[in-house]
Design a protein around this motif. Structure first.
Motif, short mmCIF file in Angstrom:
data_model
loop_
_atom_site.label_atom_id
_atom_site.label_comp_id
_atom_site.label_asym_id
_atom_site.label_seq_id
_atom_site.Cartn_x
_atom_site.Cartn_y
_atom_site.Cartn_z
N ASN A 1 0.85 -1.18 0.00
CA ASN A 1 0.00 0.00 0.00
C ASN A 1 0.90 1.24 0.00
O ASN A 1 1.57 1.53 0.98
N TYR A 2 0.90 1.97 -1.11
CA TYR A 2 1.85 3.06 -1.36
C TYR A 2 1.23 4.42 -1.03
O TYR A 2 0.21 4.79 -1.59
N GLN A 3 1.89 5.15 -0.15
CA GLN A 3 1.51 6.52 0.20
C GLN A 3 0.00 6.70 0.30
O GLN A 3 -0.60 7.57 -0.32
N GLU A 4 -0.60 5.86 1.12
CA GLU A 4 -2.06 5.83 1.25
C GLU A 4 -2.57 7.01 2.06
O GLU A 4 -2.05 7.33 3.11
N ALA A 5 -3.62 7.63 1.55
CA ALA A 5 -4.27 8.74 2.25
C ALA A 5 -5.28 8.25 3.28
O ALA A 5 -5.49 8.89 4.30
N SER A 6 -5.91 7.09 3.03
CA SER A 6 -6.96 6.59 3.91
C SER A 6 -6.86 5.08 4.06
O SER A 6 -7.14 4.35 3.12
N GLU A 7 -6.45 4.64 5.24
CA GLU A 7 -6.35 3.20 5.47
C GLU A 7 -7.72 2.53 5.35
O GLU A 7 -7.84 1.43 4.82
N ALA A 8 -8.77 3.21 5.79
CA ALA A 8 -10.12 2.64 5.68
C ALA A 8 -10.50 2.44 4.21
O ALA A 8 -11.09 1.42 3.85
N GLU A 9 -10.16 3.41 3.37
CA GLU A 9 -10.47 3.28 1.94
C GLU A 9 -9.66 2.14 1.32
O GLU A 9 -10.16 1.38 0.50
N ALA A 10 -8.39 2.02 1.71
CA ALA A 10 -7.56 0.93 1.21
C ALA A 10 -8.11 -0.42 1.67
O ALA A 10 -8.15 -1.38 0.89
N ALA A 11 -8.52 -0.51 2.92
CA ALA A 11 -9.09 -1.76 3.44
C ALA A 11 -10.35 -2.14 2.67
O ALA A 11 -10.55 -3.31 2.32
N ARG A 12 -11.18 -1.16 2.38
CA ARG A 12 -12.40 -1.41 1.61
C ARG A 12 -12.05 -1.88 0.20
O ARG A 12 -12.66 -2.82 -0.32
N LEU A 13 -11.06 -1.24 -0.44
CA LEU A 13 -10.63 -1.63 -1.78
C LEU A 13 -10.14 -3.08 -1.80
O LEU A 13 -10.54 -3.86 -2.67
N LEU A 14 -9.30 -3.45 -0.85
CA LEU A 14 -8.79 -4.82 -0.80
C LEU A 14 -9.91 -5.82 -0.58
O LEU A 14 -9.94 -6.88 -1.21
N TYR A 15 -10.84 -5.47 0.28
CA TYR A 15 -11.99 -6.34 0.54
C TYR A 15 -12.83 -6.53 -0.72
O TYR A 15 -13.17 -7.65 -1.09
N GLU A 16 -13.15 -5.42 -1.37
CA GLU A 16 -13.99 -5.48 -2.57
C GLU A 16 -13.30 -6.21 -3.72
O GLU A 16 -13.95 -6.87 -4.53
N ALA A 17 -11.96 -6.10 -3.82
CA ALA A 17 -11.22 -6.76 -4.89
C ALA A 17 -10.99 -8.24 -4.60
O ALA A 17 -10.62 -8.99 -5.49
N GLY A 18 -11.20 -8.65 -3.35
CA GLY A 18 -11.01 -10.05 -2.99
C GLY A 18 -9.56 -10.41 -2.68
O GLY A 18 -9.17 -11.57 -2.77
N ILE A 19 -8.76 -9.42 -2.31
CA ILE A 19 -7.35 -9.66 -2.01
C ILE A 19 -7.22 -10.35 -0.65
O ILE A 19 -7.73 -9.87 0.36
N THR A 20 -6.50 -11.49 -0.64
CA THR A 20 -6.32 -12.25 0.60
C THR A 20 -4.85 -12.46 0.94
O THR A 20 -4.54 -13.03 1.98
N TYR A 21 -3.95 -12.03 0.07
CA TYR A 21 -2.52 -12.21 0.36
C TYR A 21 -2.02 -11.09 1.28
O TYR A 21 -2.70 -10.08 1.47
N PRO A 22 -0.81 -11.25 1.85
CA PRO A 22 -0.29 -10.26 2.82
C PRO A 22 -0.09 -8.88 2.20
O PRO A 22 0.24 -8.74 1.02
N ILE A 23 -0.26 -7.86 3.05
CA ILE A 23 -0.14 -6.45 2.63
C ILE A 23 0.88 -5.76 3.54
O ILE A 23 0.86 -5.92 4.75
N MET A 24 1.75 -4.98 2.90
CA MET A 24 2.70 -4.11 3.61
C MET A 24 2.28 -2.68 3.34
O MET A 24 1.44 -2.43 2.48
N GLU A 25 2.93 -1.74 4.02
CA GLU A 25 2.69 -0.35 3.69
C GLU A 25 4.02 0.34 3.39
O GLU A 25 5.06 -0.03 3.92
N ASP A 26 3.94 1.32 2.51
CA ASP A 26 5.10 2.13 2.12
C ASP A 26 4.66 3.59 2.16
O ASP A 26 4.42 4.21 1.13
N PRO A 27 4.52 4.15 3.37
CA PRO A 27 3.92 5.47 3.51
C PRO A 27 4.72 6.61 2.88
O PRO A 27 4.14 7.60 2.45
#
Length: 184
Positions: free
Chosen positions: A108-134
């Motif tokens: 997750n690159y320079q994310e403005a909203s963790e909640a929005e990113a979480a929703r995106l991953l959920y909606e896309a069906g992503i189940t693999y591990p996630i890191m962040e690169d703020p």
């Protein structure tokens, strides 16, 4: 008369079933809302989480070493990036197809909203591990341009085979994964 009794019995059974469904739904919602004794907040099934359980590596070398012996697909994404949003369902499909042979990491690159990113991953069906690169350090240290999305294909001996900048479609993703498997 027998027909009338069967009809009333059927109506009574339907009414009982509807009542059980209503009561069961109310109890389920109360539990999901955390209204039970000693209950903490819970995630309601069918709703996106508000946070992401990030994994952490100290450096790109540690990330690559952590997956040595298996090919690796690293996908940098952000919820504010329309091409990222478009390609994530293809990454979910590729992970479902290739996950037994290839590791996947989302960053997750320079994310403005963790909640929005979480929703995106959920909606896309992503189940693999996630890191962040703020701050973009990891992207830069992997030698890639600061473009979104970016996908890095790594062989099982931790050699970077390709850095793909921009949207990648499922058929292209499958081809690159076949290449890193064949090269490994």
């Amino acid at each position: 008369m027998a027909q009338l009794t069967r009809t009333k019995a059927r109506q009574a059974a339907i009414a009982a079933l509807i009542s059980a469904l209503i009561i069961g739904s109310a109890v389920g919602l109360a539990i999901a809302a955390g209204d039970g004794p000693g209950e903490g907040p819970t995630t309601v099934a069918g709703q996106a989480p508000e946070t992401i359980d990030y994994i952490a590596y100290e450096s790109p070398a540690e990330l690559l070493a952590g997956h040595a012996g298996r090919p690796l697909v690293i996908n940098f994404f952000a919820s504010w990036c329309p091409p990222c949003r478009a390609e994530l369902p293809d990454f979910a499909a590729a992970h479902a197809k290739w996950g037994d042979e290839v590791d996947f990491i989302g960053i997750n690159y320079q994310e403005a909203s963790e909640a929005e990113a979480a929703r995106l991953l959920y909606e896309a069906g992503i189940t693999y591990p996630i890191m962040e690169d703020p701050d973009g350090t990891l992207l830069q240290e992997l030698g890639t341009l600061p473009t979104m999305p970016t996908t890095v294909f790594v062989t099982s001996d931790s050699a970077i085979l390709e850095r793909h900048h921009g949207l990648i479609l499922l058929d292209q993703l499958d081809e690159r994964i076949e290449e890193i498997i064949a090269t490994s």
